[in-house]
Motif scaffolding. Structure first.
Motif, short mmCIF file in Angstrom:
data_model
loop_
_atom_site.label_atom_id
_atom_site.label_comp_id
_atom_site.label_asym_id
_atom_site.label_seq_id
_atom_site.Cartn_x
_atom_site.Cartn_y
_atom_site.Cartn_z
N LYS A 33 0.83 -1.21 0.00
CA LYS A 33 0.00 0.00 0.00
C LYS A 33 0.87 1.26 0.00
O LYS A 33 0.59 2.22 -0.73
N ALA A 34 1.93 1.25 0.80
CA ALA A 34 2.82 2.41 0.83
C ALA A 34 3.48 2.64 -0.53
O ALA A 34 3.65 3.79 -0.97
N SER A 35 3.83 1.55 -1.22
CA SER A 35 4.47 1.69 -2.53
C SER A 35 3.52 2.30 -3.56
O SER A 35 3.96 3.01 -4.47
N LEU A 36 2.22 2.02 -3.41
CA LEU A 36 1.24 2.65 -4.30
C LEU A 36 1.34 4.17 -4.18
O LEU A 36 1.39 4.89 -5.19
N TYR A 37 1.41 4.67 -2.96
CA TYR A 37 1.48 6.11 -2.77
C TYR A 37 2.85 6.67 -3.15
O TYR A 37 2.95 7.83 -3.59
N LYS A 38 3.90 5.85 -3.02
CA LYS A 38 5.21 6.27 -3.53
C LYS A 38 5.13 6.50 -5.04
O LYS A 38 5.70 7.46 -5.57
N GLY A 39 4.44 5.60 -5.73
CA GLY A 39 4.26 5.76 -7.17
C GLY A 39 3.40 6.95 -7.50
O GLY A 39 3.71 7.72 -8.44
N ILE A 40 2.31 7.14 -6.76
CA ILE A 40 1.40 8.26 -7.01
C ILE A 40 2.13 9.60 -6.87
O ILE A 40 1.87 10.54 -7.64
N GLU A 41 3.04 9.70 -5.91
CA GLU A 41 3.80 10.94 -5.73
C GLU A 41 4.55 11.36 -6.99
O GLU A 41 4.82 12.55 -7.19
#
Length: 266
Positions: free
Chosen positions: A127-135
């Motif tokens: 889940k954290a990596s999803l937001y890393k990508g979104i950034e």
């Protein structure tokens, strides 16, 4: 060819994505051991239809259901069936909604009861990596910047397996559009992102090896070594300085925390 959306089109896609998010929240509210994955599919299907939309996946290239539901070692594209959920399972519910002429796409992995700590850590990291990508989904960056951010966080820093065979994608009037959005790659590579681009960012991360296999049903993809796999996904509009996430997990996470049958400690 990449199809860029107007501000008005993005708002239509936001409505579709928020309805999809509400369908996943309805799943989170009712999910419990003893349900079959067919039961889960029926909840989302009914919710989408009763709210005036159509499940994007149903009958897409012959897929029979509204949701792709993947349990434990299944990575993606699991066909809902009579499998009964039990304490310790994880399951990903991946849903698309077609509304106002546009598709949205989102996925969420749920933990049923007492899931092992190493699997909960995998869920947290994915889940954290999803937001890393979104950034990285901002005007002027390249698709590879998203890919690199996800791979760096999950594979290089934590030793998990990043699936290569399946990737994120553009979407809009069609469920799958250009460009492809891999979860691995080189920073500064791939197409430059421009305003009006809408993409599905969807890390699919395995506890151990990245290797997968296709099962006999012709749809389900599972880890080759039998280890658990986790999948989170948002529909995202590329923005100037900041990505615009059209789908949301807020309602899903609230229902998850209020449901004693689910483990939200990740």
């Amino acid at each position: 060819m990449i199809h860029y959306k107007t501000k008005e089109e993005i708002e239509l896609m936001r409505k579709s994505a928020l309805l999809l998010s509400a369908a996943l929240a309805e799943v989170a509210r009712t999910l419990k051991p003893g349900m079959s994955t067919l039961d889960v599919d029926a909840i989302a299907d009914k919710f989408i239809v009763e709210n005036g939309a159509t499940p994007s996946f149903k009958n897409y290239k012959g897929f029979p259901n509204a949701c792709c539901i993947s349990v434990n070692e299944e990575v993606v594209h699991g066909i809902p069936n009579k499998y009964v959920l039990k304490d310790g399972d994880i399951l990903t519910v991946d849903v698309g909604v077609y509304m106002n002429g546009y598709h949205s796409d989102s996925a969420y992995t749920f933990a049923i009861g007492n899931v092992p700590e190493n699997v909960l850590r995998l869920m947290t990291a994915t889940k954290a990596s999803l937001y890393k990508g979104i950034e990285k989904a901002i005007v002027g960056n390249r698709i590879g910047d998203i890919s690199y951010a996800i791979q760096e966080y999950t594979e290089k820093e934590r030793g998990y397996g990043v699936v290569r065979e399946l990737v994120g994608h553009g979407l809009g009037r069609n469920l799958h559009e250009d460009p492809q959005v891999p979860n691995y790659g080189k920073r500064g590579s791939g197409p430059v992102m421009k305003e009006g681009l809408v993409i599905a960012i969807e890390p699919m991360i395995n506890l151990r090896s990245k290797d997968v296999e296709y099962l006999e049903d012709g749809w389900t993809v599972a880890t080759r070594d039998g280890s658990p796999s986790v999948h989170f996904e948002h529909t995202v509009a590329v923005g100037k300085g900041k990505a615009d996430v059209l789908s949301t997990y807020v309602d899903i996470e609230r229902e998850e925390k209020n449901n004693p049958e689910l483990n939200s400690n990740y």
